[in-house]
Design a protein around this motif. Structure first.
Motif, short mmCIF file in Angstrom:
data_model
loop_
_atom_site.label_atom_id
_atom_site.label_comp_id
_atom_site.label_asym_id
_atom_site.label_seq_id
_atom_site.Cartn_x
_atom_site.Cartn_y
_atom_site.Cartn_z
N GLY A 106 98.89 82.75 39.27
CA GLY A 106 98.15 83.97 39.56
C GLY A 106 96.71 83.67 39.91
N ALA A 107 96.01 84.69 40.40
CA ALA A 107 94.63 84.51 40.86
C ALA A 107 93.69 84.13 39.71
CB ALA A 107 94.14 85.78 41.53
N MET A 108 93.94 84.63 38.50
CA MET A 108 93.05 84.32 37.38
C MET A 108 93.11 82.83 37.04
SD MET A 108 93.21 87.56 34.79
CE MET A 108 92.04 86.84 33.66
N LYS A 109 94.30 82.28 37.00
CA LYS A 109 94.44 80.86 36.67
C LYS A 109 93.99 79.99 37.85
CE LYS A 109 97.72 77.36 35.13
NZ LYS A 109 99.05 77.10 34.60
N ARG A 110 94.41 80.35 39.05
CA ARG A 110 94.16 79.52 40.22
C ARG A 110 92.69 79.49 40.62
NH1 ARG A 110 96.65 80.53 46.25
NH2 ARG A 110 96.39 78.42 47.02
N TRP A 111 92.01 80.66 40.56
CA TRP A 111 90.64 80.75 41.05
C TRP A 111 89.62 81.07 39.95
CZ3 TRP A 111 90.49 78.66 45.56
CH2 TRP A 111 91.57 78.79 46.44
N ASN A 112 90.05 81.10 38.69
CA ASN A 112 89.17 81.34 37.54
C ASN A 112 88.52 82.72 37.61
OD1 ASN A 112 88.03 80.59 35.10
ND2 ASN A 112 86.24 79.66 36.03
N PHE A 113 89.29 83.74 38.01
CA PHE A 113 88.78 85.11 38.01
C PHE A 113 88.66 85.62 36.58
CE2 PHE A 113 90.52 86.37 42.48
CZ PHE A 113 89.55 85.58 43.06
N GLY A 114 87.77 86.60 36.38
CA GLY A 114 87.51 87.12 35.04
C GLY A 114 88.52 88.14 34.56
N GLY A 115 89.13 88.91 35.44
CA GLY A 115 90.07 89.94 35.02
C GLY A 115 89.35 91.20 34.61
N GLY A 116 90.11 92.20 34.22
CA GLY A 116 89.55 93.49 33.83
C GLY A 116 89.29 93.58 32.35
N PRO A 117 88.84 94.76 31.88
CA PRO A 117 88.60 94.94 30.45
C PRO A 117 89.90 94.84 29.66
CG PRO A 117 88.37 97.02 31.63
CD PRO A 117 88.53 95.95 32.66
N ALA A 118 89.80 94.40 28.42
CA ALA A 118 91.01 94.15 27.63
C ALA A 118 91.32 95.26 26.65
CB ALA A 118 90.85 92.84 26.89
N SER A 119 90.63 96.41 26.75
CA SER A 119 90.88 97.47 25.78
C SER A 119 90.73 98.84 26.42
CB SER A 119 89.91 97.33 24.61
OG SER A 119 88.59 97.46 25.09
N HIS A 120 90.96 99.89 25.61
CA HIS A 120 90.74 101.30 25.97
C HIS A 120 91.55 101.75 27.17
CE1 HIS A 120 87.85 101.74 22.85
NE2 HIS A 120 87.14 100.74 23.31
N GLY A 121 92.82 101.45 27.16
CA GLY A 121 93.75 102.05 28.10
C GLY A 121 93.58 101.70 29.56
N HIS A 122 92.99 100.59 29.86
CA HIS A 122 92.84 100.21 31.27
C HIS A 122 94.19 99.77 31.82
CE1 HIS A 122 93.38 95.83 31.33
NE2 HIS A 122 93.22 95.99 30.04
N ARG A 123 94.30 99.74 33.14
CA ARG A 123 95.55 99.30 33.77
C ARG A 123 95.30 98.11 34.70
NH1 ARG A 123 97.95 105.26 35.19
NH2 ARG A 123 98.39 105.84 33.05
#
Length: 191
Positions: A106-123
């Motif tokens: 995936g892009a997070m592993k391959r390019w070291n992206f930060g990703g979205g928030p980890a809480s409060h109902g995000h998608r």
């Protein structure tokens, strides 16, 4: 001068302060044919035999353990055992190995992206996010960092030689070298 090597692994020197080193073993190789500095060299890769390789072995009159052929720059003037004298005098080498393959990532592993928030109902999760532009140019631009094959690409690094054991054919180079332990690669004398 180039050599086929196997990566043994990493270690460190016993001097104070200690230095990280990578141990590389030069494979036994036979020079089959020399042509203006370049040569056809046979070595044992540990892979299966096939009819084409058997034909090459008969052509050069080689034993069965030499089952792969490659073109290298060598110090030899004629066919025979590979000359290791240039490694004894060398102070630096350029090592070329394939990096460890990590498959489809995936892009997070391959390019070291930060990703979205980890809480409060995000998608958002670990998804790539938006990849396109507005109406113009109306396409995904070339070179966009997206999921895909990660690793298993050729990588070259220049390393300083810490020591060379001519009897066991082991080179200790300063720092790290790409690839898994047991991987085969090339070493070219740089200085």
């Amino acid at each position: 001068m180039e050599y086929i090597v196997e990566k043994i692994g990493m270690s460190r020197t016993i001097t104070v302060p200690s230095k990280p080193v990578t141990l590389l073993r030069v494979l036994d190789a036979k020079v089959c044919e020399v042509n203006e500095g370049t040569a056809i060299v046979a070595y044992n890769s540990g892979k299966k035999m096939n009819k084409a390789i058997e034909g090459q072995q008969k052509k050069y009159n080689l034993p069965t353990e030499f089952n792969r052929f490659v073109t290298l720059e060598v110090a030899n003037a004629e066919a025979g055992d590979l000359d290791l004298a240039p490694l004894a005098d060398a102070s630096a080498v350029k090592t070329t190995f394939n990096t460890k393959g990590r498959g489809f990532s995936g892009a997070m592993k391959r390019w070291n992206f930060g990703g979205g928030p980890a809480s409060h109902g995000h998608r958002f999760g670990r998804r790539t996010g938006s990849i396109g532009n507005a109406e113009w140019p109306g396409r995904v631009m070339k070179g966009k960092k997206m999921p895909g094959q990660y690793g298993n690409t050729q990588n070259s690094v220049k390393n300083e030689i810490v020591s060379f054991d001519a009897e066991n054919k082991i080179i200790a180079v300063l720092g790290s070298v790409s690839g898994a332990n047991g991987a085969l690669g090339r070493v070219k004398v740089a200085k």
